[in-house]
Every structure is written in structure tokens, then in C-alpha cells.
Design an enzyme around this catalytic site. Structure first.
Site, PDB file in Angstrom:
ATOM      1  N   ASP A 137       0.848  -1.185   0.000  1.00 32.71           N
ATOM      2  CA  ASP A 137       0.000   0.000   0.000  1.00 32.71           C
ATOM      3  C   ASP A 137       0.887   1.238   0.000  1.00 32.71           C
ATOM      4  O   ASP A 137       2.007   1.191  -0.513  1.00 32.71           O
ATOM      5  CB  ASP A 137      -0.917  -0.061   1.245  1.00 32.71           C
ATOM      6  CG  ASP A 137      -2.268   0.569   0.987  1.00 32.71           C
ATOM      7  OD1 ASP A 137      -2.310   1.810   0.882  1.00 32.71           O
ATOM      8  OD2 ASP A 137      -3.267  -0.162   0.895  1.00 32.71           O
ATOM      9  N   HIS A 196      -3.571   6.089   3.480  1.00 29.96           N
ATOM     10  CA  HIS A 196      -4.348   4.894   3.115  1.00 29.96           C
ATOM     11  C   HIS A 196      -3.750   3.625   3.702  1.00 29.96           C
ATOM     12  O   HIS A 196      -4.450   2.776   4.246  1.00 29.96           O
ATOM     13  CB  HIS A 196      -4.374   4.840   1.580  1.00 29.96           C
ATOM     14  CG  HIS A 196      -5.257   3.826   0.960  1.00 29.96           C
ATOM     15  ND1 HIS A 196      -4.822   2.560   0.633  1.00 29.96           N
ATOM     16  CD2 HIS A 196      -6.550   3.895   0.566  1.00 29.96           C
ATOM     17  CE1 HIS A 196      -5.823   1.894   0.059  1.00 29.96           C
ATOM     18  NE2 HIS A 196      -6.882   2.673   0.012  1.00 29.96           N
ATOM     19  N   SER A 376     -11.246  -0.872  -0.561  1.00 31.67           N
ATOM     20  CA  SER A 376      -9.935  -0.878   0.118  1.00 31.67           C
ATOM     21  C   SER A 376     -10.070  -1.186   1.591  1.00 31.67           C
ATOM     22  O   SER A 376      -9.139  -1.712   2.207  1.00 31.67           O
ATOM     23  CB  SER A 376      -9.262   0.496   0.003  1.00 31.67           C
ATOM     24  OG  SER A 376      -8.596   0.627  -1.214  1.00 31.67           O
TER      25      SER A 376
END
Ligand SMILES: [Ca+2]
Ligand SMILES: [Ca+2]
Length: 441
Positions: A137, A196, A376
């Protein structure tokens, strides 16, 4: 509200009755007295039991020589009938001393009866001890929810011009912020840093019982932070090498991973076919026993058109909303293996997914908690459950894992298709433990 959930969870862990004491620990003056008291009645009489509910029943002999007895009416006076009794004390309930994570009640995705994954039913089996989740990520930020959770990861972002750490690949997977200025990445408007990777990692394995914030799906599992996303995303070639590395493969110029992952989480994607090179990396990872989980995508289109969700052998995860229905944005159809909570994205933030982030709009500032929504956020819940499964039975193959997840998913309202339905951690762990033979962990 959250207090009630926390207590429900503690009760599950202890699994002992909390009403009037019926167990006592009894010490005897000598072994002969103890022996006499703990031998079963040579002529048990049903009628005698009927008139004498206080007859102590021997449960166990402890290492110190003391004995444990059950007494139906909870009255310790019944022990006067035993010769040689030195002391009688209540067998008290001992509770874990960790204080609850204060934001747990807002994590509906873990415990809501309709829309949640029933994690509280899985945790008495295992919380992920011994399992490793690689999160490919944007990297990790220093955050107390990740303290002690992170294994040494790697920065696979090879393009120094978008990496923001001034170089290409290196051993530091720290997230440098993925903010965009107007005009960056061909987009007219700019955006804040998302953090994220931190959000995804904490959904999978945030610390539990640290009196802080949130709880991960597999809070005792370890995280392998692998940075593949930077400003304007990341190259597929970096993702391919990162999949190889996290699964124990050799990558030129990169020292081998210390402990290969049980599961690789890919909360990222690109429209189009899987492609031969990425397909090879996934196949090789699976051949080493590594499970690969990918987000199905947020475009509201067929998931079969999104890589790596459409690569053979990948567990493709769609998103459900706060009501347990197919999320409006979620990719769907036959390319979805199963679904997990991903948030409603309706404007009401509490219907989205709460996890760890940084507050910085550009560079790191301070550790906070925040809501995000998307497939996600759904994928790391599946990856977390895979870690629980591997912790419960390390012999499970990648195909075993998929089969159990699919067979034990709950029906979900998905008019456009979300595979087997809603991820169910409790039912899945029940099945894994039952198939293992039910022996204690
Ligand atoms: Ca770098
Ligand atoms: Ca926590």
C-alpha cells in the site's frame, strides 16, 4: 453503547458464569483427608441428591494439593461434612486487566449483528497470534495502534520522482504522504494525503486492549508494511516485485523477507486484465502457500475488469454498506469472491470505516483516527480473517482458505452480485477449528 459491546466481548473471552459463586477451593490438612473427600460416593443415590442439593462435587485437584468443588446452592457450610478441611474459599472470577479500546463501539464492521463480520465469535479461538499480513500500500506512519505490530518492511517505490523520500527502493516503508497539488497526475484539483496504508493496516491488525482507539480484525497478528503506492499511485512492476518479496521470493537487489506473509492484502487496482507478469507473481505466491486478497474496486462496474482482483486465484472482495447491503460504489458480479463491510459513503461518516490515520494534510503531523470508505477497507477485513484462520491452523492451503471463507459467508443483499456474501469471521473460525479436529489451541 460501546461499553455494552466491550463487555459482551470480555464475557466471550472468559466464558464462565457470573452469577452466584458455586465453585470453592478447599485445602485439607493431609492427603488422606483430601483423598477421602474427593472420591466419588461408592453408592450414589438419586434420592439422596434430591434431598441434598448442597453435596459438593469434586471438579479438580490443583497443583498445590487443594481441590475445587462445585456446590449447587453456593453455600460453603456444606464442607463441614468433610474431615480435615483447613480452608474454604470462593473460586473467584479473574478478569483481564486491559482497558477497552474506546472507539471499538464505533467499529460496527466488527460487531454489528446485521452488517458486521462477527469477530467476537472468532476471537476466543485466536486473535491472529503467529500470522503475518503483508499490506502492499502507501506504507506506514508511526501510530500507537501499530506499535509492536510491524515487522521490518520495504519501500518498493522505484520511481524517485514520485516517492517523496528522495530515492528509489530502500528498507524504509514509511508513508511520505500522497497529497496532490492541482495539475498533478493529470487532475485539475489537488487532494490531501490519504494515509491509506495506515488505515488499511489498522483495519487488519490494530492493537487491542491498549486503551487506545480501534481494534483490528486480527489484533495479535503481525503486519508487514510494503510501500508500493506514492504520489499518483504506483507502478504495477513494483507491485509484482513486492508480491514476490512478501511471499518469500527472490527480488534482485532486495534482501529476502525475514518471515514470509500468510496473506498479502492488495487494496489497490487498475482497470484491465490481470496480465501475464502479475498473474505469474500471484501464482508463485500461491504456490508458496500465500493467500492473495484484493479489493474489487470502487467504480460500480464489473469486478472482472479490475486487476489484481481478476487474477486467477485471488480472493476478490466487494464492499457492503452500514445496512449490510451492496455498497453503491462497489464493483460487483461474477468477479467478486465475497464481500465485507466497506462503508456506506453516504455523507454520514459514522456509516464509514473507522481506523488509524495521520492528521497531516501533506506530510505527517500527528496520529489520529478517521473514517474512510471503499473496497480498500473491505479487503483488510478478509485478510485479517485469513490471519485468524492461519493462526488457528497453519496447515491450511490457499485453496482451503478460500473454500472456508466462501462456505461460511452469510447471505447479503447484493442485487448486482457479491459472490458468496458477507464475510463471517465467527462461522469461518468455527469451521476451521472443527475441521482441524476441535483440539484446543
Ligand atoms: Ca525510497
Ligand atoms: Ca487499540
Amino acid at each position: 453503547m460501546h461499553r455494552r459491546y466491550v463487555f459482551a466481548c470480555l464475557a466471550l473471552l472468559i466464558t464462565l458464569p457470573t452469577q452466584a459463586a458455586t465453585r470453592f477451593i478447599v485445602r485439607f490438612a493431609d492427603a488422606a483427608s483430601a483423598h477421602a473427600a474427593t472420591q466419588p460416593d461408592p453408592a450414589p443415590s438419586r434420592r439422596k441428591r434430591d434431598v441434598d442439593p448442597g453435596q459438593p462435587r469434586h471438579v479438580a485437584t490443583l497443583a498445590t494439593g487443594a481441590s475445587v468443588f462445585d456446590v449447587d446452592d453456593g453455600n460453603p457450610a456444606h464442607f463441614v461434612r468433610f474431615p480435615g478441611v483447613v480452608s474454604v474459599e470462593e473460586d473467584r472470577l479473574v478478569r483481564p486487566l486491559a482497558l477497552p479500546d474506546p472507539l471499538y463501539g464505533r467499529q460496527w464492521h466488527l460487531h454489528d449483528a446485521r452488517a458486521g463480520i462477527d469477530a467476537e465469535k472468532a476471537w476466543p479461538y485466536t486473535q491472529g497470534e503467529g500470522a503475518v499480513i503483508a499490506v502492499l500500500d502507501s506504507g506506514s506512519t508511526p501510530h500507537p495502534e501499530l506499535d509492536g505490530q510491524l515487522l521490518p518492511g520495504y519501500d518498493f517505490v522505484s520511481d524517485a520522482s514520485r516517492a517523496r523520500d528522495g530515492d528509489g527502493r530502500d528498507p524504509d516503508p514509511t508513508d511520505e504522504g500522497d497529497w496532490e497539488d492541482p495539475g498533478d497526475c493529470g487532475r485539475r484539483t489537488g487532494s490531501r494525503s490519504s494515509w491509506h496504508g495506515t488505515h488499511v493496516m489498522a483495519l487488519a491488525a490494530a492493537r487491542r486492549g491498549n486503551r487506545l482507539g480501534v481494534v483490528g480484525t486480527a489484533p495479535a497478528a503481525k503486519l508487514l508494511p510494503v510501500r508500493v503506492l506514492a504520489t499518483c499511485g504506483g507502478y504495477l512492476s513494483d507491485v509484482i516485485d513486492a508480491v514476490a518479496w512478501a511471499s518469500g521470493g527472490e527480488v534482485q537487489g532486495v534482501p529476502p523477507v525475514a518471515r514470509r506473509a500468510d496473506v498479502i492484502n492488495l487494496s489497490l487496482g487498475v482497470a484491465g486484465s490481470c496480465g501475464a507478469a502479475l498473474g505469474d507473481a500471484v501464482a508463485q505466491a500461491r504456490s508458496r502457500g500465500v493467500v492473495v486478497v484484493a479489493a474489487a474496486g470502487n467504480e460500480g462496474v464489473a469486478a472482472s475488469g479490475m486487476a489484481p482482483a481478476n487474477c486467477a486465484g485471488v480472493i476478490s472482495v466487494g464492499a457492503l454498506d452500514r445496512q449490510g447491503w451492496q455498497a453503491w460504489y462497489s464493483n460487483h458480479g461474477g468477479g467478486v469472491t465475497l464481500a465485507a463491510p466497506g462503508g456506506s459513503l453516504s455523507g454520514l461518516r459514522t456509516d464509514d470505516m473507522l481506523s488509524a490515520v495521520d492528521q497531516g494534510a501533506r506530510i505527517r503531523w500527528r496520529s489520529v483516527f478517521g473514517y474512510l470508505a471503499g473496497t480498500s477497507m473491505a479487503a483488510p477485513l478478509v485478510s485479517g480473517v485469513v490471519a485468524l484462520m492461519r493462526s488457528a491452523d497453519p496447515r491450511l492451503s490457499a485453496d482451503d482458505v478460500t473454500r472456508h471463507l466462501v462456505d461460511n459467508a452469510r447471505p447479503a443483499r447484493c442485487p448486482r452480485g457479491c459472490g458468496a456474501g458477507l464475510l463471517d469471521a465467527g462461522a469461518t473460525l468455527d469451521a476451521v477449528v472443527q475441521e482441524r479436529g476441535g483440539e484446543a489451541l
